[in-house]
Design a protein around this motif. Structure first.
Motif, short mmCIF file in Angstrom:
data_model
loop_
_atom_site.label_atom_id
_atom_site.label_comp_id
_atom_site.label_asym_id
_atom_site.label_seq_id
_atom_site.Cartn_x
_atom_site.Cartn_y
_atom_site.Cartn_z
N ASN A 2 0.83 -1.19 0.00
CA ASN A 2 0.00 0.00 0.00
C ASN A 2 0.87 1.25 0.00
OD1 ASN A 2 -2.31 -1.52 0.11
ND2 ASN A 2 -2.48 -1.40 2.33
N LYS A 4 1.06 5.49 0.76
CA LYS A 4 0.47 6.60 1.50
C LYS A 4 0.78 7.86 0.70
CE LYS A 4 -0.76 8.05 5.90
NZ LYS A 4 -1.55 7.36 6.87
N HIS A 41 3.44 2.56 2.76
CA HIS A 41 2.72 2.73 4.02
C HIS A 41 3.29 1.79 5.08
CE1 HIS A 41 -1.42 3.10 6.15
NE2 HIS A 41 -0.42 3.61 6.85
N ASP A 46 3.92 6.21 9.60
CA ASP A 46 2.80 6.71 10.41
C ASP A 46 3.30 7.38 11.69
OD1 ASP A 46 0.92 5.92 8.58
OD2 ASP A 46 0.35 4.10 9.65
N ALA A 63 -0.82 -0.74 7.73
CA ALA A 63 0.60 -0.44 7.63
C ALA A 63 1.43 -1.71 7.74
CB ALA A 63 1.01 0.55 8.71
#
Length: 65
Positions: A2, A4, A41, A46, A63
């Motif tokens: 993924n 971000k 991600h 994060d 994540a």
């Protein structure tokens, strides 16, 4: 993996300084004078975003370690 998306250039620069990998960037679809920055991600990403923005880190199951 993924991705971000980061829309603020200053945040992108700070994230790269903290050791996060910038995968690529592209033009913003809504306003072509702006760039969008793509990062893998990860939990570190994060946590760094939370640190830089002054927010509390909330774990995200999407994540990757």
């Amino acid at each position: 993996m993924n991705m971000k998306l980061i829309y603020k250039k200053n945040l992108m620069v700070d994230l790269v300084k903290l050791g996060n990998d910038l995968e690529y960037s592209s033009r913003n679809r809504k306003n072509s004078k702006y760039q969008v920055f793509f990062f893998p991600h990860t939990k570190k990403l994060d946590m760094d975003i939370a640190f830089l923005t002054g927010k509390e880190y909330v774990p995200d199951e999407r994540a990757v370690e």
